[in-house]
Write a protein that holds these residues in place. Structure first.
Motif, PDB file in Angstrom:
ATOM      1  N   ALA A  33      -7.221   9.370   5.583  1.00 29.67           N
ATOM      2  CA  ALA A  33      -7.784   8.235   4.858  1.00 29.67           C
ATOM      3  C   ALA A  33      -6.683   7.234   4.539  1.00 29.67           C
ATOM      4  O   ALA A  33      -6.664   6.628   3.480  1.00 29.67           O
ATOM      5  N   SER A  34      -5.787   7.075   5.469  1.00 32.73           N
ATOM      6  CA  SER A  34      -4.637   6.204   5.257  1.00 32.73           C
ATOM      7  C   SER A  34      -5.062   4.795   4.863  1.00 32.73           C
ATOM      8  O   SER A  34      -5.823   4.131   5.564  1.00 32.73           O
ATOM      9  N   ALA A  35      -4.578   4.377   3.715  1.00 34.54           N
ATOM     10  CA  ALA A  35      -4.924   3.051   3.212  1.00 34.54           C
ATOM     11  C   ALA A  35      -4.450   1.950   4.132  1.00 34.54           C
ATOM     12  O   ALA A  35      -5.137   0.946   4.319  1.00 34.54           O
TER      13      ALA A  35
ATOM     14  N   THR B 289     -13.299   3.975  -1.302  1.00 31.84           N
ATOM     15  CA  THR B 289     -12.776   5.331  -1.482  1.00 31.84           C
ATOM     16  C   THR B 289     -11.297   5.299  -1.824  1.00 31.84           C
ATOM     17  O   THR B 289     -10.842   5.966  -2.766  1.00 31.84           O
ATOM     18  N   TRP B 290     -10.523   4.515  -1.081  1.00 33.45           N
ATOM     19  CA  TRP B 290      -9.084   4.448  -1.346  1.00 33.45           C
ATOM     20  C   TRP B 290      -8.818   3.829  -2.718  1.00 33.45           C
ATOM     21  O   TRP B 290      -8.008   4.345  -3.485  1.00 33.45           O
ATOM     22  N   CYS B 291      -9.511   2.742  -3.038  1.00 35.49           N
ATOM     23  CA  CYS B 291      -9.294   2.072  -4.330  1.00 35.49           C
ATOM     24  C   CYS B 291      -9.645   2.992  -5.498  1.00 35.49           C
ATOM     25  O   CYS B 291      -8.918   3.038  -6.498  1.00 35.49           O
TER      26      CYS B 291
ATOM     27  N   ILE C 107      -6.909   1.720   6.912  1.00 38.69           N
ATOM     28  CA  ILE C 107      -8.146   1.102   6.425  1.00 38.69           C
ATOM     29  C   ILE C 107      -7.955  -0.405   6.298  1.00 38.69           C
ATOM     30  O   ILE C 107      -8.778  -1.194   6.769  1.00 38.69           O
TER      31      ILE C 107
ATOM     32  N   GLN D  48       1.069   4.154  -3.003  1.00 41.15           N
ATOM     33  CA  GLN D  48       0.822   5.575  -2.770  1.00 41.15           C
ATOM     34  C   GLN D  48       2.050   6.413  -3.094  1.00 41.15           C
ATOM     35  O   GLN D  48       1.929   7.487  -3.685  1.00 41.15           O
TER      36      GLN D  48
ATOM     37  N   LEU E  87      -5.492  12.804   2.747  1.00 36.56           N
ATOM     38  CA  LEU E  87      -4.766  11.556   2.473  1.00 36.56           C
ATOM     39  C   LEU E  87      -4.277  10.911   3.766  1.00 36.56           C
ATOM     40  O   LEU E  87      -4.332   9.693   3.916  1.00 36.56           O
TER      41      LEU E  87
ATOM     42  N   ILE F 139       0.833  -1.201   0.000  1.00 39.86           N
ATOM     43  CA  ILE F 139       0.000   0.000   0.000  1.00 39.86           C
ATOM     44  C   ILE F 139       0.870   1.254   0.000  1.00 39.86           C
ATOM     45  O   ILE F 139       0.636   2.188  -0.773  1.00 39.86           O
TER      46      ILE F 139
END
Length: 102
Positions: free
Chosen positions: A36-38, A80-82, A41, A9, A33, A5
């Protein structure tokens, strides 16, 4: 998963710590960003799955404690992240491409 991940990014210049040009480099976008850290998540979704709330490594009995709102939270955060990653990958003006195209 965390390393993958982070590499995705960073490669797309979406890491909050990376200096990006244009709107992607603004403090406001970096705050979004960061929140909303992948990796956060992914860890949260994995914990729900693996701690008996999902159908992964939990007990074979019925699940309790979580409702559909929790499922929606986890799924929507992941979506959202994808979407951000895929849209950035295909954006001809995205900072990771170097010079913006007209």
């Amino acid at each position: 998963m965390h390393d993958l991940i982070c590499r995705a990014q960073q490669g797309l210049h979406l890491s909050p710590a990376k200096k990006a040009s244009g709107p992607d480099g603004t403090e406001a976008v970096k705050k979004i960003l960061g929140s909303a850290s992948a990796s956060a998540i992914a860890v949260g979704v994995a914990e729900l799955r693996n701690r008996g709330y999902g159908t992964g490594h939990g007990p074979a009995g019925p699940r309790s404690g979580l409702s559909s709102r929790h499922a929606h939270l986890a799924a929507n955060a992941a979506v959202t992240w994808c979407e951000l990653i895929l849209e950035t990958l295909t954006d001809p003006r995205a900072p990771w491409r170097g010079t913006p195209s007209s």
